[in-house]
Design a protein around this motif. Structure first.
Motif, PDB file in Angstrom:
ATOM      1  N   TRP A   1       0.812  -1.220   0.000  1.00  0.00           N
ATOM      2  CA  TRP A   1       0.000   0.000   0.000  1.00  0.00           C
ATOM      3  C   TRP A   1       0.849   1.275   0.000  1.00  0.00           C
ATOM      4  CZ3 TRP A   1      -4.196   2.427  -1.189  1.00  0.00           C
ATOM      5  CH2 TRP A   1      -4.543   3.621  -0.562  1.00  0.00           C
ATOM      6  N   PRO A   2       1.986   1.350   0.693  1.00  0.00           N
ATOM      7  CA  PRO A   2       2.773   2.595   0.643  1.00  0.00           C
ATOM      8  C   PRO A   2       3.205   3.002  -0.765  1.00  0.00           C
ATOM      9  CG  PRO A   2       3.493   1.246   2.481  1.00  0.00           C
ATOM     10  CD  PRO A   2       2.552   0.399   1.687  1.00  0.00           C
ATOM     11  N   LEU A   3       3.161   2.078  -1.730  1.00  0.00           N
ATOM     12  CA  LEU A   3       3.548   2.404  -3.101  1.00  0.00           C
ATOM     13  C   LEU A   3       2.337   2.679  -3.995  1.00  0.00           C
ATOM     14  CD1 LEU A   3       6.404  -0.197  -3.737  1.00  0.00           C
ATOM     15  CD2 LEU A   3       6.549   2.107  -2.775  1.00  0.00           C
ATOM     16  N   PHE A   4       1.129   2.657  -3.441  1.00  0.00           N
ATOM     17  CA  PHE A   4      -0.062   2.845  -4.267  1.00  0.00           C
ATOM     18  C   PHE A   4      -0.078   4.219  -4.923  1.00  0.00           C
ATOM     19  CE2 PHE A   4      -4.525   3.536  -5.268  1.00  0.00           C
ATOM     20  CZ  PHE A   4      -4.927   2.306  -5.744  1.00  0.00           C
ATOM     21  N   GLY A   5       0.524   5.204  -4.274  1.00  0.00           N
ATOM     22  CA  GLY A   5       0.587   6.539  -4.857  1.00  0.00           C
ATOM     23  C   GLY A   5       1.267   6.556  -6.216  1.00  0.00           C
TER      24      GLY A   5
END
Length: 908
Positions: free
Chosen positions: A408-412
């Motif tokens: 999730w931290p890379l979803f951006g």
């Protein structure tokens, strides 16, 4: 909402689904809706509403139909059987008999001229018998009852062979969630749905709806049979539907086409007037867009929606065929995007990403997103960002790409990429010169619909840009100089798929069109037809798995190329106009040179019309990560305790079962128990679940460090306690919140009761609920290695192989994992920023980050693994490389791995 805002998500639908903790549309529910509105306003996100709990729309969570049979859905059950003349007796489906007829068979076919009406020979029977010890007086306690009425045909037919046809109006039963559904062809039922749902939002939030809520989502609504149809049919067409129902059952009936067409047209008209018109009118009056995805009986129906929607986008990277071009408008992204374009809507949406399973990755999400944008979709509505994945909730059409996922931290990164692509296409349209007729109105057979789907894929493989049309769209165009001028398009070719009953109006229009009309029945295969259509691009021989589209704003053109193949595609791009590559990632240089481009597996390229001379491809560093490396988990390792021996107190034997609800375990283990028999006066007895005392047992070997037992809330339902190796009885009060596993989990330190060698964990649980028991796996967590068969926790080696979870002692690992190795590089190019391309020793679909020589991490979430890095981070010669893998949740949640080569799951 804060998590979404930080990841670049622009808005959300408040989607009430199973597991909802507040009574739907109650004051406490609306309180939380207000919290969402307020937080969205504070952070600049747009909050949207969803109109049901859970789906399809129209029932207001069940409130419309509970206790109100006049609003309940019915279905038309049609049955037929062959019989010899003489006495005929047959039970019919349980419902109201609309028609029952018989035809003599001549050479195996019905003689429709001799059809007999048998409706008067149908009466009611009560076939179920029961015996009850609850008489009305002290003198007689024994009673005999019959129950469960159903219609029965009893008649005499002349000698010979006959075929009997029966049509029965039945109550819809066993519908998901509510058992029944609503009759959406009944205007009063739809009005009640609006009163109970939309009006409640309006009463609570007033003008905030039009000011802050862009749209309300309708989902999956569909029409069935309705009790109002016979009267409406007679008024519309002047003949009796009941007397014509046998014509629907047999294509040999001389009026089959007429009755089928008339009934379909009536249902379509009523669906529009009873549902589409009042819902769209309510939204318009309140300043909210009518959006969503649901069944459309023909393309024209999407005129009613402000943002028409569809529901494909659920296939993982590497599938043999993407699900974008389905057989109905709801399943077809290109069809829905075509409707949005031709009907002048602001864009089309797609509810995407559900049912990929817990192996869904950012690579899957990115490829699906770019395929949908290729198809013409503007709004991506992921299903969904789950508030909770605890226990059974995780099985609600997963995955979620939300905070539970380690990546999730890379979803951006995905949010940014989607925004770049949509911004590049703002104000453009698909520059199609080919139209494909959408066949729904022509009553296509199942085989014809399958052929239509194959035809679309053949057109895509041949790089034919097409939009889909209905006859009303064709009628709105102007034919000039042998071509159709339609909105911004100049169309010279129209493709007509196979249909059982093409509309006369369509047939007449096509006969008058002076351009090229390609009819499916004139070609031996869909591939042959596709080759006869004019392609938009020439990409060379290696492009069958590359989706291409040309878009324009009227002055310049853009080309999107998406490689859906698992192997590279070498392209020779000849669009007929000069192009330059537009990078879709921060500052990555273009690689196009002289019309040649090698697309990596799953790579997407954006080309823009330009007279500039493309720069030669820059030098880049190619880094080959080795198979042998050190393995450093950044989050605790897990053991998934899913298989348990289950025994029922007072019963002999036991069985090995999965951690699922008790009803599933009883079936899986074929365990015997004495049911509770429930009697009612004048009713058939029913069998119920008694209170059961359950014992679940599992064992594991241990010779390492401390161990935590981790449990998701809701995993155990009933009165329970557990013991490890004879420990005191431990209950939920002994568990504490833990940061291990997914957020909200509970943990218990087992170390005080562990013993070297074999360990035995026992759960005692009492329940009388079929959804009770040990319903979800428990987990052991710690810094250990895991061996399977037999299950053992032991010291884990610091060295291992890249992506080799089982041999590295991490079979159930889901989290963040670093692989470290020394890699030798040649002298990097002389530039401040250097393109770096990573080659992996084995296929890996997980999201990666790379850190070089102790510097910061750079995201590489999907294929191709390319990134710009400062040259100062690279060394000539040996480099210390750290690859950080952010996994999916498939191993922990499901005990499975996804085999990329086979495109299938394997059990661990």
């Amino acid at each position: 909402i804060q998590e979404m805002a930080a990841a670049g998500v622009r808005g959300f639908y408040i989607h009430s689904r199973q597991g909802l903790g507040q009574p739907y549309l109650s004051a406490s529910f609306l309180d939380l809706v207000e919290v969402a509105f307020d937080e969205a306003r504070r952070l600049g996100l747009s909050p949207h509403l969803y109109d049901e709990y859970p789906s399809p729309s129209g029932v207001a969570g069940g409130e419309v139909i509970l206790g109100r049979p006049e609003f309940q859905a019915t279905r038309l059950a049609q049955t037929s059987f062959d019989t010899d003349g003489g006495s005929v007796g047959r039970d019919l489906p349980a419902g109201y008999v609309l028609a029952c007829t018989a035809c003599p068979l001549v050479e195996g076919k019905p003689d429709w001229s001799a059809e007999r009406d048998l409706r008067a020979a149908v009466g009611m029977a009560m076939p179920d018998e029961s015996y009850n010890l609850g008489g009305l007086t002290v003198y007689n306690r024994k009673r005999y009852f019959a129950s469960n009425p159903r219609p029965r045909l009893e008649t005499e037919l002349p000698p010979g062979r006959w075929r009997v046809f029966a049509s029965v109006q039945m109550r819809v039963g066993a519908h998901k969630y509510w058992d029944n559904y609503v009759d959406v062809l009944n205007p009063a039922a739809v009005a009640e749905f609006l009163r109970l749902t939309h009006e409640r939002y309006a009463a609570r939030f007033g003008e905030r709806l039009g000011q802050e809520v862009p749209s309300i989502f309708v989902d999956e609504t569909y029409p069935g049979w309705s009790a109002c149809l016979p009267a409406e049919f007679a008024a519309a067409y002047g003949y009796d539907l009941g007397a014509s129902l046998s014509a629907l059952q047999d294509t040999s009936h001389p009026r089959h086409r007429q009755v089928s067409r008339d009934l379909r047209e009536l249902v379509y008209r009523l669906f529009c007037t009873s549902f589409e018109e009042p819902v769209s009118r309510w939204c318009r009056e309140h300043g909210i867009r009518y959006a969503g995805e649901k069944e459309s009986m023909r393309l024209t129906q999407l005129r009613y929606m402000d943002i028409p929607g569809c529901d494909p986008g659920h296939t993982k990277a590497g599938t043999r065929r993407e699900d974008l071009l389905g057989q109905s408008p709801r399943r077809n992204a290109r069809t829905t995007a075509s409707a949005a374009y031709f009907y002048g809507k602001e864009g089309a949406l797609c509810e995407c990403y559900h049912s990929l399973g817990w192996s869904g990755t950012l690579q899957d999400a990115r490829l699906i997103a770019e395929n949908l944008i290729w198809a013409g979709i503007r709004y991506l509505v992921p299903h969904g960002l789950f508030y909770s994945t605890h226990a059974l909730k995780k099985h609600d059409a997963p995955p979620t790409f939300f905070f539970q996922m380690p990546y999730w931290p890379l979803f951006g990164q995905l949010s940014d990429r989607v925004k770049r692509l949509l911004d590049a296409f703002a104000g453009t349209w698909i520059d199609a010169h080919v139209l494909l007729v959408e066949p729904s109105a022509g009553q296509p057979t199942r085989a014809q619909l399958e052929d239509f789907e194959g035809l679309q894929h053949a057109l895509v493989a041949a790089h034919v840009d097409f939009l889909t049309c209905d006859r009303d769209i064709l009628a709105e165009g102007e034919v000039r100089d042998g071509k159709l001028r339609l909105r911004d398009l100049t169309v010279d070719t129209i493709i007509v798929p196979a249909m059982a009953d093409p509309e006369p109006e369509l047939t007449a229009w096509l006969a008058s069109f002076p351009g090229t009309v390609l009819r499916r029945d004139a070609f031996a295969s869909v591939g042959e037809l596709a080759q006869a259509a004019p392609p938009a691009l020439s990409l060379g021989a290696d492009a069958s798995r590359v989706f291409s589209v040309v878009r324009t704003d009227g002055t310049s053109r853009r080309i999107l190329l998406v490689n859906n193949g698992s192997t590279p595609a070498d392209l020779h791009i000849a669009p007929g106009f000069p192009v330059i590559e537009t990078p879709l990632q921060d500052d990555l240089p273009p690689l196009l040179a002289g019309g040649h481009r090698r697309l990596a597996p799953y790579e997407t390229v954006l080309l823009t019309e330009s007279n500039e001379s493309p720069a030669p491809p820059p030098g880049q560093v190619e880094l080959a990560f080795p198979l042998d490396c050190t393995v450093e988990p950044q989050t605790p390792n897990l053991v998934r305790l899913n298989r348990w021996e289950l025994a029922l107190a007072g019963q002999e034997g036991s069985a090995v079962v999965d951690a699922t609800p008790l009803s599933n375990q009883l079936r899986q283990g074929k365990l015997s128990f004495t049911p509770e028999i429930r009697e009612g006066f004048g009713q058939m007895p029913t069998l119920g679940l008694p209170t059961l005392n359950l014992r679940y047992t599992t064992e594991f070997e241990w010779d390492t460090d401390s161990v935590e037992l981790v449990m998701e809330p809701g995993s155990l339902l009933g009165d329970w306690s557990l013991r490890l190796n004879g420990s005191p009885a431990l209950t939920e009060q002994d568990f504490r919140p833990t940061g291990t596993h997914v957020r909200g989990s509970l943990g218990l330190d087992l170390t005080p009761w562990l013993q070297l060698g074999n360990n035995r964990l026992v759960i005692e649980l009492t329940t009388n609920r079929l959804d009770g028991g040990l319903r979800n796996p428990l987990y052991l967590a710690g810094d250990f290695g895991v061996g399977l068969a037999p299950l053992r926790l032991t010291e884990r080696s610091a060295t291992g192989h890249f992506d080799a979870y089982e041999t590295n002692g991490l079979p159930h690992f889901s989290g963040v994992l670093d692989y470290c190795a020394t890699v030798s590089l040649d002298d990097p190019p002389e530039a401040e920023m250097v393109p770096l391309e990573l080659a992996l020793p084995v296929d890996c679909e997980d999201a990666l980050e790379i850190a070089l020589n102790g510097h910061e991490f750079h995201a590489m979430p999907w294929s191709p693994r390319r990134v710009l890095v400062p040259r100062a981070e690279l060394r000539s010669g040996e480099n210390q490389v750290r690859l950080r893998v952010r996994t999916s949740l498939i191993r922990a949640f499901e005990g499975q791995r996804f085999d990329l080569a086979r495109h299938a799951y394997d059990e661990l």
